[in-house]
Design a protein around this motif. Structure first.
Motif, PDB file in Angstrom:
ATOM      1  N   ARG A 574       1.803  -0.763  15.830  1.00 36.42           N
ATOM      2  CA  ARG A 574       2.441  -0.507  14.546  1.00 36.42           C
ATOM      3  C   ARG A 574       3.709  -1.326  14.332  1.00 36.42           C
ATOM      4  O   ARG A 574       4.431  -1.138  13.360  1.00 36.42           O
ATOM      5  CB  ARG A 574       2.754   0.994  14.390  1.00 36.42           C
ATOM      6  CG  ARG A 574       1.484   1.818  14.179  1.00 36.42           C
ATOM      7  CD  ARG A 574       0.793   1.392  12.891  1.00 36.42           C
ATOM      8  NE  ARG A 574      -0.565   1.913  12.734  1.00 36.42           N
ATOM      9  CZ  ARG A 574      -1.666   1.210  12.952  1.00 36.42           C
ATOM     10  NH1 ARG A 574      -1.581  -0.039  13.369  1.00 36.42           N
ATOM     11  NH2 ARG A 574      -2.853   1.741  12.780  1.00 36.42           N
ATOM     12  N   ASP A 610      -2.573  -2.397   7.295  1.00 34.88           N
ATOM     13  CA  ASP A 610      -2.862  -1.363   8.297  1.00 34.88           C
ATOM     14  C   ASP A 610      -1.641  -0.519   8.642  1.00 34.88           C
ATOM     15  O   ASP A 610      -1.631   0.175   9.656  1.00 34.88           O
ATOM     16  CB  ASP A 610      -3.407  -2.020   9.563  1.00 34.88           C
ATOM     17  CG  ASP A 610      -4.837  -2.498   9.403  1.00 34.88           C
ATOM     18  OD1 ASP A 610      -5.740  -1.646   9.349  1.00 34.88           O
ATOM     19  OD2 ASP A 610      -5.040  -3.718   9.308  1.00 34.88           O
ATOM     20  N   GLY A 611      -0.601  -0.619   7.825  1.00 35.64           N
ATOM     21  CA  GLY A 611       0.570   0.220   8.040  1.00 35.64           C
ATOM     22  C   GLY A 611       1.458  -0.211   9.187  1.00 35.64           C
ATOM     23  O   GLY A 611       2.231   0.600   9.723  1.00 35.64           O
TER      24      GLY A 611
END
Length: 862
Positions: A574, A610-611
C-alpha cells in the motif's frame, strides 16, 4: 596554525606516530580512544595516554580532534554522554561524529565543545552542510567524491564563520561513499560503521553478465574480461602534484588519511605537505621529484588526484593489485641459480642501493619475493646483479619499496615558544615570573617562589648578570627565553642550584598553565556535569515497551520499474517507493523531464487504482546536478499524484524544506538511524524513518520503545525482504573495469551484471542514470518467519525491496508477506507452522539464498 594556509591535519594511531606528525609540521592531529572510533584495529589511546597526548600537543600549539565517529546503540548513549563530558574537561579541541544522536548529545551536554561532521555522515551538498550547522556542528568533512568545483560552490553558499570545510588530500580511498557501505558488515559481520571494516573492496572479484529468469535472478552467467582482478580497489589519493590549485580553495583543513599507518609513513607524508604548503604560501612552489618519490615509497597503491580533481575510471581505480606498489625500477632478465643472483635491467634513473627494500613480482601476478638489498654489482649496461633469497623468473617486475634517506628525512625543528622571565625578591626570597603568549593568542603567566632567602654575600655575591645567565639556560625546553627583567639590588648570595631549580620550576609551571589554558573554565565544566547527570539519568531509565501491535503494519515496497511497481501493488503493498533513476536507461529526468513526468503520472495512476500511495524515491546519493533538476519538479509531481518523497540523506531533505515545500519526506536506510536520539534529530524533517539493517532485534526493540515513549515521533519502518544495498560508488564499474582490447567494454550492458567473489557468491550490480554503481548482497534478507517478533517490536510499516526484480517477484513477495502478517494477527503464536510454510516459496524466489542479516545477532563488537 599557519595563517596563510589551510590547517594540515595528520592522523595519529599511537603516541609515537603523534610525536612524529608534530615534528614533521602538523597543525592538528586526529586520534581515537579505545572505544567509539572508526579505526578499531589501530593502537589508539587509553585515557592516560590521551591526557598526555593533549598536553604534548597543546604545549606545541597543535590542536587535538578526537574521533567518536561510529554509530552507537541506545544502550551505549549514556557511556557516550560521559565520554563527551570527560573529553570536554581535558581540553579536547573538537570531536568528530557520524551519529546524529551523538551530535545531539554533544550539543545538549557540552555546547562549548566543537563538533565536526565526519566524512561518514556523507555530506555532499550545501544543504547537507547547512543541516550540519543547524545541528550545532562547526566543521564538515566533505565526501571524498566531490569535485573541487562542487566544494567551491558549497562554500559560496555557507556562513563560513559558523561552519568550516575539511577535505582529504592524501591517503587511502574507500570504493563506496563513506558511511554508506554495508559490505563488510553484511558479508563478514564486521561493520565499517563500528570501525571494523574488513576491506572487502581490496579482494579479487570477477565481473559477470547474464540474463534473468521470471523472478529477476541471473542465469547463464559468463565472465566479462577485465583489466585486473581487484575490481573494487581504488588507487591512493595524492593531490600533491596539484596542491597549489587546491590550496586556494575555501577550505580550512587538509586531512591526511592513515590512523593505521606507521611513523615512517605519517612523518614522510606530513613533511612533504608541510613544506609544500609553506612554499605555496610564499608563492614559490613547484612539485619536487624527490618529494613525489618520498610519497610513493611511504606507501602507494598507485596515486590518483581523486574525484577532487577529476580523475575517474582507470585514473582512479587500481585493479591490478590492492597493496603497496612501491616504484617500478626494472625487470629481471636472468637468474644465476648457483650464486642466487638476479640480473635486473634498470629502466629509469633510479638504481637500487644497499639498504633499499625491493619486491620482485612474477609475471601475471605471480609469486612475490621481498628483500633488503645488501650488495649491488654492475653486470652490464643498465644491468645490475643482486643476491635474492628465492629463484625469480625472467620478466618479473622489480620495484623499490623503501629508501631510508627519503622516508626518514629529519624534519625542521618547531620554533620554541618565546618566554619573558622576571627575577625579584620578596623578603629576600627569590621569585621568578614567567610569561608567554600561547597559540591562539592566550597570554599565560606564572610565578614561583624559592625555598631559601638570599643572604648577604661574604666574598663572591651573585651578580644580576650571572643570575640572568642561569635563567636563560632553557636547554631542550619548549621555550626560548627572549628577555629577563631583573629587579635585584645585588650583594646577595644563594646556591646556584636554587636559581636553576627556580628556572625549572617556573618552566614546569608555565607548561602546566598553558595546558590548563586550553581547558574550559570550572563553571563551564560544572554546568556540563549537571547536564550530563540529567541526560544519563534519562538514558538509563528503563522504558516499558508498549503492548504488541494489534493492527497490521503497512506493507511497502521499493520498485524501480513500472512492472515491479504493478506487481507489488497487486500483491497487497500500500506504499511504493518508486526509484526510476536506478535504471541506467529508464530515467528521462536529465534528458527529457516531460517523459519523466509521464512515467511518474503512469506510476501514480497504477497505485491510485488499487488504493496505494506513490512515493518518489530519490537516489541514495543526491548531488547538485540531481537536486537542481528534482527540486523544481516537487509541486508538479505532487499534483500528478505523488504523496511523498523518499531520501537517504538529510541534505536532500533540507533542500526540499528550504523551498517551503511541505510534502511528506520518508527517510531510508542511508540515514543510519541506530538510536532514538538520532530518530529525534531527524524528526523535524521526516515523517517516516527506516531503521538501520545493522541493528539486531533487541536493539530495534529498545529504539522503538524509546521513540514510542517520546509521544511525538516519526513512523518507523524496517526492511524485511530483499538483497541489502551494500555499496554505492561514483565509479562506473563496468566501464572502468572492462578491457577495451576486444572484450566487452560495457557500452552495451547486458540484462544482468554482477561481481563474483572467490567463494562463488555473486553480488548484483546496478548502474543508475548518473552512471553511479550500486552493489547489492548476494543473498536476500528474509524475515517472514520472524513476523511475530517484528509485530511485537511495533514497526508502523515493513518494506520489501523489489528493485531490479520482475513483476512476478514483487507480486509474489507482497502476497506472501501479506499472508504472514494476517496469520500472526489471527493466530498469534500458533502461526509458526504457517510462517515456515511461507518461507519455502520465498526461498524458491530469492536471489542466491536467504539470510536473517543482523536481525538475530547484529554485527560483531570485537
Amino acid at each position: 596554525m599557519h595563517e596563510t594556509t589551510p590547517e594540515l591535519l595528520a592522523p595519529a594511531g599511537s603516541f609515537d606516530v603523534l610525536r612524529t606528525a608534530i615534528a614533521a609540521g602538523a597543525d592538528a592531529v586526529y586520534l581515537s580512544g579505545k572505544r567509539f572510533g572508526a579505526r578499531r584495529y589501530a593502537a589508539n589511546f587509553d585515557d592516560e595516554e590521551l591526557c598526555r597526548a593533549i598536553a604534548f600537543c597543546h604545549l606545541r600549539g597543535v590542536r587535538v580532534y578526537v574521533t567518536l565517529n561510529v554509530l552507537v546503540t541506545d544502550d551505549e548513549l549514556a557511556e557516550v554522554a560521559r565520554r563527551l563530558l570527560w573529553l570536554y574537561g581535558i581540553g579536547v579541541d573538537a570531536v568528530l561524529v557520524q551519529d546524529a544522536g551523538v551530535a545531539a548529545l554533544a550539543r545538549n551536554i557540552v555546547p562549548g565543545l566543537p563538533v565536526h561532521a565526519s566524512t561518514q555522515m556523507t555530506v555532499l551538498s550545501r544543504e547537507g552542510a547547512l543541516r550540519a550547522a543547524q545541528l550545532g556542528m562547526r566543521r564538515v568533512v566533505l565526501a571524498r567524491e566531490l569535485s573541487l568545483e562542487e566544494i567551491e560552490d558549497i562554500a559560496a553558499h555557507l556562513p563560513l564563520d559558523r561552519i568550516g570545510l575539511e577535505i582529504f588530500v592524501h591517503g587511502a580511498l574507500c570504493y563506496c561513499y563513506s558511511g554508506q557501505c554495508l559490505f563488510s558488515s553484511m558479508v563478514g559481520g564486521r561493520s565499517g560503521n563500528r570501525g571494523m571494516c574488513a576491506q572487502p573492496c581490496r579482494k579479487p572479484y570477477r565481473l559477470v553478465r547474464g540474463s534473468i529468469d521470471a523472478f529477476g535472478r541471473p542465469v547463464h552467467l559468463s565472465t566479462i574480461v577485465t583489466r585486473g582482478r581487484y575490481l573494487l580497489s581504488p588507487r591512493d589519493l595524492a593531490v600533491y602534484p596539484r596542491l597549489d590549485r587546491v590550496a586556494h580553495a575555501p577550505v580550512e583543513s587538509f586531512k591526511i588519511e592513515g590512523r593505521m599507518r606507521s611513523e615512517g609513513y605519517v612523518g614522510a607524508v606530513v613533511d612533504v605537505y608541510r613544506r609544500a604548503l609553506d612554499a605555496i604560501a610564499q608563492g614559490a612552489w613547484t612539485p619536487s621529484e624527490d618529494d613525489e618519490l618520498a610519497l610513493l615509497l611511504a606507501f602507494n597503491r598507485g596515486f590518483t588526484c581523486g574525484y577532487l580533481l577529476g580523475d575517474r575510471g582507470g585514473a582512479l581505480m587500481g585493479p591490478a593489485r590492492p597493496d603497496d606498489r612501491g616504484v617500478r625500477i626494472g625487470t629481471v632478465v636472468g637468474y644465476d641459480g648457483r650464486q642466487h643472483r638476479a640480473l635486473i635491467r634498470i629502466e629509469g634513473t633510479l638504481f637500487p642501493e644497499p639498504g633499499d627494500g625491493i619486491v620482485i613480482e612474477g609475471e601475471m601476478g605471480g609469486h612475490e619475493v621481498g628483500m633488503v638489498v645488501r650488495r649491488v654489482e654492475a653486470a652490464g649496461d643498465e644491468v645490475v646483479a643482486i643476491r635474492v633469497p628465492k629463484a625469480v623468473g625472467a620478466g618479473s617486475a622489480v620495484s623499490l619499496t623503501r629508501r631510508e634517506p627519503l622516508t626518514r628525512r629529519a624534519p625542521a625543528p618547531r620554533s620554541p615558544l618565546p618566554v619573558a622571565l622576571s627575577f625579584s625578591l620578596r623578603d629576600r626570597v627569590p621569585v621568578v615570573g614567567a610569561r608567554a603568549v600561547a597559540a591562539g593568542g592566550m597570554e599565560v603567566a606564572v610565578c614561583v617562589e624559592g625555598s631559601l632567602p638570599m643572604e648577604p654575600a661574604r666574598t663572591r655575591p651573585l651578580t644580576a648578570g650571572r643570575i640572568e645567565e642561569l635563567l636563560r639556560r632553557s636547554g631542550d625546553s619548549l621555550f626560548a627565553v627572549r628577555e629577563v627583567a631583573m629587579h635585584y639590588p645585588g650583594g646577595l648570595f644563594t646556591p646556584i642550584s636554587e636559581i636553576t631549580g627556580l628556572r625549572r620550576a617556573a618552566m614546569a609551571s608555565l607548561e602546566a598553565a598553558i595546558v590548563e589554558a586550553w581547558r574550559p573554565g570550572d563553571a563551564d565544566v560544572a554546568g556540563a556535569e549537571e547536564c550530563c547527570r540529567m541526560w544519563t539519568a534519562r538514558l538509563e531509565v528503563p522504558v516499558a515497551h508498549p503492548a504488541p501491535r494489534r493492527a497490521a503494519p503497512l506493507l511497502s515496497a521499493y520498485a524501480d520499474s513500472i512492472d515491479a511497481l504493478r506487481g507489488a501493488v497487486e500483491g497487497g503493498c500500500r506504499r511504493i517507493y518508486f526509484e526510476p533513476t536506478l535504471q541506467a536507461d529508464g530515467c528521462a529526468l536529465f534528458s527529457s523531464p516531460e517523459a519523466f513526468l509521464a512515467t511518474i503520472a503512469d506510476a501514480a495512476e497504477r497505485c491510485g487504482a488499487d488504493g496505494a500511495e506513490l512515493v518518489w524515491k530519490w537516489p541514495r546519493i543526491c548531488r547538485r546536478a540531481f537536486l537542481d533538476r528534482a527540486v523544481p519538479l516537487l509541486e508538479t509531481v505532487r499534483e500528478a499524484g505523488v504523496s511523498g518523497i523518499m531520501v537517504e540523506d538529510a541534505g536532500a531533505a533540507t533542500a526540499i524544506r528550504l523551498i517551503g515545500c511541505t510534502i511528506p519526506i520518508h527517510g531510508s536506510v542511508g540515514l543510519n538511524v541506530w538510536n532514538h536520539l538520532a530518530a529525534e534529530a531527524y524528526r523535524d524533517l521526516f515523517s517516516t524513518l527506516t531503521l538501520s539493517p545493522e541493528l539486531d532485534r533487541a536493539r530495534l526493540h529498545a529504539l522503538v520503545s524509546r521513540e514510542r515513549a517520546a509521544g511525538q515521533h516519526s513512523s518507523l519502518e524496517y526492511l524485511v525482504q530483499g538483497p541489502a544495498e551494500l555499496m554505492v560508488t561514483e565509479d562506473a564499474l563496468v566501464r572502468s573495469a572492462a578491457r577495451r582490447n576486444g572484450g566487452d567494454d560495457g557500452q552495451n550492458e547486458p540484462v544482468w551484471l554482477g561481481v563474483q567473489d572467490e567463494r562463488g557468491y555473486t553480488f548484483p550490480v546496478r548502474t543508475d542514470c548518473e552512471g553511479r554503481t550500486h552493489i547489492f548482497n548476494a543473498v536476500e534478507t528474509c524475515l517472514v518467519d520472524h513476523m511475530p517478533a517484528l509485530l511485537e517490536i511495533g514497526f508502523d510499516s515493513l518494506a520489501i525491496d523489489a528493485r531490479g526484480r520482475t513483476a512476478v517477484y514483487a507480486r509474489d513477495m507482497a502476497s506472501l508477506y501479506t499472508a504472514a502478517i494476517d496469520a500472526v494477527l489471527r493466530e498469534g503464536d500458533g502461526a509458526a507452522d504457517r510462517l515456515a510454510a511461507l518461507k519455502t516459496p520465498i526461498r524458491e524466489r530469492a536471489l542466491g539464498g536467504i539470510t536473517t542479516g543482523h536481525f538475530l545477532r547484529g554485527p560483531l563488537d570485537d
